[in-house]
Scaffold this active site. Sequence first.
Site, PDB file in Angstrom:
ATOM      1  N   TYR A 185       7.986   1.584  -7.757  1.00  0.00           N
ATOM      2  CA  TYR A 185       7.188   0.373  -7.580  1.00  0.00           C
ATOM      3  C   TYR A 185       6.956  -0.123  -8.862  1.00  0.00           C
ATOM      4  CZ  TYR A 185       6.869   0.949  -2.541  1.00  0.00           C
ATOM      5  OH  TYR A 185       7.080   1.090  -1.146  1.00  0.00           O
TER       6      TYR A 185
ATOM      7  N   GLU B 100       0.820  -1.375   0.070  1.00  0.00           N
ATOM      8  CA  GLU B 100      -0.109   0.147  -0.015  1.00  0.00           C
ATOM      9  C   GLU B 100       0.802   1.193   0.118  1.00  0.00           C
ATOM     10  OE1 GLU B 100      -1.586  -1.118   3.575  1.00  0.00           O
ATOM     11  OE2 GLU B 100      -3.030  -2.299   2.747  1.00  0.00           O
TER      12      GLU B 100
HETATM   13  C1  LIG Z   1      10.720   5.794  -2.463  1.00  0.00           C
HETATM   14  C2  LIG Z   1      12.173   5.661  -2.359  1.00  0.00           C
HETATM   15  C3  LIG Z   1      12.405   4.755  -1.367  1.00  0.00           C
HETATM   16  C4  LIG Z   1      12.834   5.556  -3.576  1.00  0.00           C
HETATM   17  O1  LIG Z   1      14.027   5.203  -3.185  1.00  0.00           O
HETATM   18  P1  LIG Z   1      15.209   5.632  -4.374  1.00  0.00           P
HETATM   19  O2  LIG Z   1      16.672   4.800  -4.102  1.00  0.00           O
HETATM   20  O3  LIG Z   1      15.519   7.113  -5.003  1.00  0.00           O
HETATM   21  O4  LIG Z   1      14.822   4.926  -5.858  1.00  0.00           O
HETATM   22  P2  LIG Z   1      15.643   4.314  -7.250  1.00  0.00           P
HETATM   23  O5  LIG Z   1      16.651   5.292  -7.298  1.00  0.00           O
HETATM   24  O6  LIG Z   1      15.810   2.915  -7.114  1.00  0.00           O
HETATM   25  O7  LIG Z   1      14.498   4.716  -8.151  1.00  0.00           O
HETATM   26  C5  LIG Z   1      13.757   3.725  -8.728  1.00  0.00           C
HETATM   27  C6  LIG Z   1      12.892   4.084 -10.175  1.00  0.00           C
HETATM   28  O8  LIG Z   1      11.827   5.202  -9.386  1.00  0.00           O
HETATM   29  C7  LIG Z   1      12.137   6.601  -9.793  1.00  0.00           C
HETATM   30  N1  LIG Z   1      12.012   7.491  -9.076  1.00  0.00           N
HETATM   31  C8  LIG Z   1      12.760   7.523  -7.868  1.00  0.00           C
HETATM   32  N2  LIG Z   1      12.472   8.716  -7.064  1.00  0.00           N
HETATM   33  C9  LIG Z   1      11.770   9.433  -7.967  1.00  0.00           C
HETATM   34  C10 LIG Z   1      11.175  10.868  -7.923  1.00  0.00           C
HETATM   35  N3  LIG Z   1      11.385  11.371  -6.935  1.00  0.00           N
HETATM   36  N4  LIG Z   1      10.278  11.121  -8.980  1.00  0.00           N
HETATM   37  C11 LIG Z   1      10.098  10.543  -9.994  1.00  0.00           C
HETATM   38  N5  LIG Z   1      10.604   9.251 -10.241  1.00  0.00           N
HETATM   39  C12 LIG Z   1      11.387   8.783  -9.098  1.00  0.00           C
HETATM   40  C13 LIG Z   1      13.463   6.543 -10.503  1.00  0.00           C
HETATM   41  O9  LIG Z   1      13.814   7.371 -11.539  1.00  0.00           O
HETATM   42  C14 LIG Z   1      13.938   5.099 -10.925  1.00  0.00           C
HETATM   43  O10 LIG Z   1      13.334   4.893 -12.240  1.00  0.00           O
HETATM   44  P3  LIG Z   1      14.302   4.791 -13.357  1.00  0.00           P
HETATM   45  O11 LIG Z   1      15.222   3.393 -13.092  1.00  0.00           O
HETATM   46  O12 LIG Z   1      13.668   4.374 -14.550  1.00  0.00           O
HETATM   47  O13 LIG Z   1      15.158   5.952 -13.580  1.00  0.00           O
HETATM   48  C15 LIG Z   1      12.780   6.985  -1.669  1.00  0.00           C
HETATM   49  O14 LIG Z   1      12.296   8.311  -2.431  1.00  0.00           O
HETATM   50  C16 LIG Z   1      12.364   7.137  -0.197  1.00  0.00           C
HETATM   51  O15 LIG Z   1      12.886   6.736   0.737  1.00  0.00           O
HETATM   52  N6  LIG Z   1      11.133   8.149   0.185  1.00  0.00           N
HETATM   53  C17 LIG Z   1      10.720   8.398   1.618  1.00  0.00           C
HETATM   54  C18 LIG Z   1      10.066   6.860   2.101  1.00  0.00           C
HETATM   55  C19 LIG Z   1       8.849   6.367   1.215  1.00  0.00           C
HETATM   56  O16 LIG Z   1       8.222   7.166   0.731  1.00  0.00           O
HETATM   57  N7  LIG Z   1       8.955   5.292   1.107  1.00  0.00           N
HETATM   58  C20 LIG Z   1       8.027   4.440   0.709  1.00  0.00           C
HETATM   59  C21 LIG Z   1       6.728   4.393   1.592  1.00  0.00           C
HETATM   60  S1  LIG Z   1       5.313   3.392   0.619  1.00  0.00           S
END
Ligand SMILES: CC(C)(COP(=O)(O)OP(=O)(O)OC[C@H]1O[C@@H](n2cnc3c(N)ncnc32)[C@H](O)[C@@H]1OP(=O)(O)O)[C@@H](O)C(=O)NCCC(=O)NCCS
Length: 154
Positions: free
Chosen positions: A117, A105
């Site tokens: 995701y 979720e």
């Molecule tokens: C969500 C989160 C875990 C993503 O981690 P991350 O290490 O930045 O993700 P990745 O670098 O592996 O990115 C995976 C894909 O998502 C995309 N992505 C990541 N952050 C993004 C953003 N802010 N906007 C748009 N796309 C994004 C990346 O571009 C990548 O796609 P690509 O390979 O086609 O370029 C991080 O932003 C975070 O910790 N957020 C706060 C906590 C949170 O919201 N957790 C989820 C709760 S459900």
Amino acid sequence: MSARIRRAKKGDEKILAQMELACVLGTWRESSYASELDNVLSVYVIAEIDESPVGFAGDWCVAEEAQIMRVGVIPDCRKQGIGKQLIDALMDDARQKGCVTMTLEVKSQNAAAIALYERCGFQRVGKRSSYYADGSDALLMTSELIHDKKEESK
Ligand SMILES: CC(C)(COP(=O)(O)OP(=O)(O)OC[C@H]1O[C@@H](n2cnc3c(N)ncnc32)[C@H](O)[C@@H]1OP(=O)(O)O)[C@@H](O)C(=O)NCCC(=O)NCCS
């Protein structure tokens, strides 16, 4: 940048609680993570760069379904593929345990998490209106865990 992914173990609850705060994920503290690490159904993985923790993720595997409970990467290390490495590690573990689907979720406004995701193969399958305490909706997402037929027949 590629991080080293390792399985969290008892004693890592402090690191997990610190990352929960750094990622503004929720209200779980050390005691919550200590319980998670004691739970035979749960698995947590930690991403490290130069031996410093930079992210973590966890799920519960129940019967054939794995449910993601937490994913977070510290702000300075985002958008470098670490979130995907963490989800891939949970998917590999869930496959090895015989799970066939993974669910989660996510807040409908959390664009970064939804992008992560979708990149990992999840599809939107439903919505829970006003699901979170702040009134926002939850998107339900699911991914089939494709099993390698050659591995299965060995
Ligand atoms: C969500 C989160 C875990 C993503 O981690 P991350 O290490 O930045 O993700 P990745 O670098 O592996 O990115 C995976 C894909 O998502 C995309 N992505 C990541 N952050 C993004 C953003 N802010 N906007 C748009 N796309 C994004 C990346 O571009 C990548 O796609 P690509 O390979 O086609 O370029 C991080 O932003 C975070 O910790 N957020 C706060 C906590 C949170 O919201 N957790 C989820 C709760 S459900």
